[in-house]
Design a protein around this motif. Sequence first.
Motif, mmCIF file in Angstrom:
data_model
loop_
_atom_site.group_PDB
_atom_site.id
_atom_site.type_symbol
_atom_site.label_atom_id
_atom_site.label_comp_id
_atom_site.label_asym_id
_atom_site.label_seq_id
_atom_site.Cartn_x
_atom_site.Cartn_y
_atom_site.Cartn_z
ATOM 1 N N THR A 94 3.760 3.941 -1.320
ATOM 2 C CA THR A 94 4.217 5.318 -1.524
ATOM 3 C C THR A 94 4.919 5.394 -2.879
ATOM 4 O OG1 THR A 94 6.321 4.879 -0.405
ATOM 5 C CG2 THR A 94 4.517 5.760 0.945
ATOM 6 N N THR A 95 5.145 6.615 -3.347
ATOM 7 C CA THR A 95 5.859 6.796 -4.611
ATOM 8 C C THR A 95 7.089 7.669 -4.405
ATOM 9 O OG1 THR A 95 5.726 7.612 -6.889
ATOM 10 C CG2 THR A 95 4.397 8.759 -5.237
ATOM 11 N N PRO A 96 8.195 7.351 -5.071
ATOM 12 C CA PRO A 96 9.389 8.191 -4.970
ATOM 13 C C PRO A 96 9.368 9.397 -5.908
ATOM 14 C CG PRO A 96 9.869 6.290 -6.332
ATOM 15 C CD PRO A 96 8.453 6.117 -5.836
ATOM 16 N N LEU A 108 -1.840 9.496 -3.544
ATOM 17 C CA LEU A 108 -0.571 8.826 -3.835
ATOM 18 C C LEU A 108 -0.061 7.939 -2.706
ATOM 19 C CD1 LEU A 108 1.464 11.584 -5.727
ATOM 20 C CD2 LEU A 108 -0.089 9.838 -6.639
ATOM 21 N N ARG A 109 -0.712 7.971 -1.564
ATOM 22 C CA ARG A 109 -0.329 7.074 -0.468
ATOM 23 C C ARG A 109 -1.522 6.187 -0.118
ATOM 24 N NH1 ARG A 109 3.876 7.512 3.396
ATOM 25 N NH2 ARG A 109 3.565 6.099 5.173
ATOM 26 N N TRP A 110 -1.276 4.885 0.004
ATOM 27 C CA TRP A 110 -2.354 3.929 0.218
ATOM 28 C C TRP A 110 -1.971 2.962 1.336
ATOM 29 C CZ3 TRP A 110 -6.821 3.774 -2.921
ATOM 30 C CH2 TRP A 110 -6.808 4.683 -3.997
ATOM 31 N N HIS A 111 -2.993 2.526 2.046
ATOM 32 C CA HIS A 111 -2.819 1.446 3.028
ATOM 33 C C HIS A 111 -3.544 0.217 2.498
ATOM 34 C CE1 HIS A 111 -2.186 -0.547 6.867
ATOM 35 N NE2 HIS A 111 -3.434 -0.982 6.766
ATOM 36 N N MET A 149 -8.041 -1.581 0.311
ATOM 37 C CA MET A 149 -7.035 -0.709 -0.317
ATOM 38 C C MET A 149 -7.598 0.701 -0.214
ATOM 39 S SD MET A 149 -5.717 -0.947 -4.272
ATOM 40 C CE MET A 149 -4.821 0.398 -5.060
ATOM 41 N N SER A 150 -6.993 1.506 0.678
ATOM 42 C CA SER A 150 -7.587 2.803 0.998
ATOM 43 C C SER A 150 -6.552 3.918 0.926
ATOM 44 C CB SER A 150 -8.183 2.782 2.414
ATOM 45 O OG SER A 150 -9.089 1.720 2.559
ATOM 46 N N PRO A 151 -6.926 5.078 0.351
ATOM 47 C CA PRO A 151 -6.025 6.229 0.382
ATOM 48 C C PRO A 151 -5.895 6.750 1.806
ATOM 49 C CG PRO A 151 -8.152 6.847 -0.539
ATOM 50 C CD PRO A 151 -8.194 5.365 -0.343
ATOM 51 N N VAL A 152 -4.695 7.228 2.159
ATOM 52 C CA VAL A 152 -4.459 7.642 3.543
ATOM 53 C C VAL A 152 -3.895 9.056 3.636
ATOM 54 C CG1 VAL A 152 -4.289 5.363 4.581
ATOM 55 C CG2 VAL A 152 -2.271 6.368 3.506
ATOM 56 N N GLY A 153 -4.361 9.953 2.772
ATOM 57 C CA GLY A 153 -4.157 11.365 3.021
ATOM 58 C C GLY A 153 -3.137 12.111 2.202
ATOM 59 N N ASP A 154 -2.196 11.431 1.568
ATOM 60 C CA ASP A 154 -1.190 12.141 0.777
ATOM 61 C C ASP A 154 -1.696 12.253 -0.657
ATOM 62 O OD1 ASP A 154 1.099 13.375 -0.114
ATOM 63 O OD2 ASP A 154 2.227 11.508 -0.325
ATOM 64 N N ALA A 155 -1.992 13.458 -1.113
ATOM 65 C CA ALA A 155 -2.535 13.666 -2.461
ATOM 66 C C ALA A 155 -1.669 14.669 -3.212
ATOM 67 C CB ALA A 155 -3.969 14.141 -2.401
#
Length: 374
Positions: A321-323, A305-308, A287-293
């Motif tokens: 992702t979050t809306p 706020l974005r995870w793979h 579970m890793s963050p992928v750049g959207d903060a």
Amino acid sequence: MKSRWLVLAVLAAAATSCAQDYKQALPGYQFKFPRDSFNHEDYQTEWWYYTGNVRAKDGHRFGFELTFFRQGLASTQVSKTVRPEAPAETDSNAWSVRDVWMAHMALSDVDGQKFYHEERLNRAGPGLAGVDAQTELVWNGNWQARIGQREEQLQGVSAEFGFALKLVRSKPPVIQGQNGVSVKGEGPGHASHYFSETRLATTGTIELGGESYEVEGASWMDHEFFTGGMAPNETGWDWLSVQLADGSELMLYRLRHADGSVDSASSGSYVDASGTTEFLSLRDFSMSPVGDAWTSAQTKATYPLRWHVSIPRLGMEFEVTTPLRNQEMTERFGPSYWEGAIDITGTRAGAALRGAGYLELTGYADPGRAVIPQ
């Protein structure tokens, strides 16, 4: 404000000093329902945690959170041991403070792109907050959860919003972890007794801005009780729960060390459509963050706020992702954290995978105060 923090500092010191007088969460615990849906005052910390995603008839989407916390300051056994000469009525004084009761309530207006939240801190007093298994209630003021054997009812009212929801269980409770404990770190005390209700069919009303919305959707409930805090080298955690469109559910958490590494105690669970549960160790997923903060204007904390997420043994690969980016709980009575509605999209064994749930990110604001593990 300074006086509030002084009171909380005193309470925290008192709680730490008497932790040894409570039970620890140890392997071998046997859950029994409905008993374990209610209070466990021989453990120092306990919470009931409701989150969900619902929609109105016109498609308007909301996320909601209603949580109740109990923090013990003096166990009933301690009070009798320390003051054996005291008359019996002293221990039952309505204004005695053995526990602090805190509650959070939040509403994510996804379509309106606005986040609302409130918090409360109470003593039990003459019925101000508490748990009563006979009446099936957990409450703090006029916020309450009624935990029946077939369904649960949530009610909460604030100046800006409110909701009244009915939650019907679709599956039996899921015991998280292994051998009765969910491990949060090395050594005794870094664990909890933890169960979840992973799919609660939800209907009811949400009040916002003078309008009433009839809604339906799905909710998740976590109940944990334990004594102790995070391991000394842990600074926070990233936790998610997801209800997938195929009728299955997933929970994952990763505990972060101060150096950025992930604690080996991080784990999760997968519940298939029939209700069968699989334990997931850290070896089973990433579970890793992928750049959207997103950076909070209030706390200056930056949240990923974005995870793979990859779970090879289940054939799953998906993005989280979050809306609604600003779903930060900025707290007066505890550490601030981000918790809000999420969507997931990806694949499972080559087929499309989608779902919705909640993500919790702690230790990014005031990391030194993130002392209670999810």
